[in-house]
Design an enzyme around this catalytic site. Structure first.
Site, PDB file in Angstrom:
ATOM      1  N   GLY A  85      44.221  34.789  29.529  1.00 32.77           N
ATOM      2  CA  GLY A  85      43.596  33.504  29.800  1.00 32.77           C
ATOM      3  C   GLY A  85      42.133  33.751  30.108  1.00 32.77           C
ATOM      4  O   GLY A  85      41.801  34.688  30.837  1.00 32.77           O
TER       5      GLY A  85
ATOM      6  N   ALA B  45      38.855  36.014  33.616  1.00 34.34           N
ATOM      7  CA  ALA B  45      39.986  36.244  32.712  1.00 34.34           C
ATOM      8  C   ALA B  45      41.144  36.865  33.478  1.00 34.34           C
ATOM      9  O   ALA B  45      40.968  37.439  34.558  1.00 34.34           O
ATOM     10  CB  ALA B  45      39.567  37.155  31.561  1.00 34.34           C
ATOM     11  N   ASP B  46      42.320  36.737  32.879  1.00 34.53           N
ATOM     12  CA  ASP B  46      43.515  37.387  33.416  1.00 34.53           C
ATOM     13  C   ASP B  46      44.418  37.747  32.245  1.00 34.53           C
ATOM     14  O   ASP B  46      44.527  36.973  31.292  1.00 34.53           O
ATOM     15  CB  ASP B  46      44.258  36.479  34.395  1.00 34.53           C
ATOM     16  CG  ASP B  46      45.263  37.260  35.212  1.00 34.53           C
ATOM     17  OD1 ASP B  46      44.839  37.956  36.158  1.00 34.53           O
ATOM     18  OD2 ASP B  46      46.464  37.215  34.888  1.00 34.53           O
ATOM     19  N   THR B  47      45.052  38.918  32.326  1.00 33.67           N
ATOM     20  CA  THR B  47      45.870  39.427  31.222  1.00 33.67           C
ATOM     21  C   THR B  47      47.229  39.893  31.730  1.00 33.67           C
ATOM     22  O   THR B  47      47.314  40.559  32.763  1.00 33.67           O
ATOM     23  CB  THR B  47      45.159  40.619  30.529  1.00 33.67           C
ATOM     24  OG1 THR B  47      43.880  40.190  30.065  1.00 33.67           O
ATOM     25  CG2 THR B  47      45.974  41.146  29.358  1.00 33.67           C
TER      26      THR B  47
END
Length: 194
Positions: free
Chosen positions: A105, A68-70
């Site tokens: 994501g 994930a990436d934020t």
């Protein structure tokens, strides 16, 4: 049994995965997380979550990988992790009294099979004075957090509204992750969770 790997060292993401009651390993991908010029926040977090999952999947093709990436976005500006406490102060000062959007994501991958999604959530901050912001920043909670705050911590005191997934703001849209893990044949042992 299929092995589960979390492609992140984030304590918040580890906590969410531990709720599932499934054994998992952690492996941190070594990728360049720099934005590409002209990339939207959605495109950035989707690309980075895919890159992280690919990086780990290439080494563990029989495992299910979660990545994930934020990022936080306000007035078209992408706010990642603050580079200093002064940077964190400036971020919070800019966000106070306004609504911003958090994009996360997430990618779940096994070999060449991949499921990805971007989840966006609107977060509204109350107005704050400079002393309050300085005290918050000095707590250290802002360190290593996109947008310089942690919704699940002290920052909850100045968040007046959230529209969307709270877990996504924390860093992992857990509802989507559970759906994808089931698609990949992993069962969530509810008896261990509840």
């Amino acid at each position: 049994m299929t092995k589960l790997i979390l492609a992140s060292g984030s304590p918040r993401r580890k906590e969410f995965i531990s709720y599932l009651g499934i054994d998992y390993d952690v492996e941190i991908p070594n990728i360049d997380e720099s934005p590409v010029q002209g990339e939207t926040p959605s495109e950035l977090v989707l690309r980075l979550s895919c890159l992280k999952a690919d990086f780990i999947s290439k080494k563990h093709s029989d495992s299910v990988v979660i990545a994930a990436d934020t990022v936080v976005c306000f007035n078209g500006m992408i706010l990642g992790k603050p580079s200093s406490r002064e940077d964190a102060f400036n971020m919070i000062k800019m966000l106070q009294g306004h609504t911003h959007t958090v994009y996360t994501g997430v990618t779940v991958q096994k070999g060449n099979l991949k499921r990805s999604k971007v989840v966006s959530t609107e977060v509204t901050f109350d107005s704050m004075d400079d002393d309050f912001i300085r005290n918050y920043v000095s707590s250290g909670e802002c360190d290593d957090k996109a947008g310089a705050y942690a919704i699940q911590g002290i920052a909850s005191m100045f968040i007046s509204q959230v529209k969307g997934s709270v877990s996504s703001v924390v860093g992992l849209p857990i509802n989507e992750v559970v759906k994808y893990l089931r698609e990949f044949g992993l069962e969530i042992p509810v008896s261990k969770v509840c």
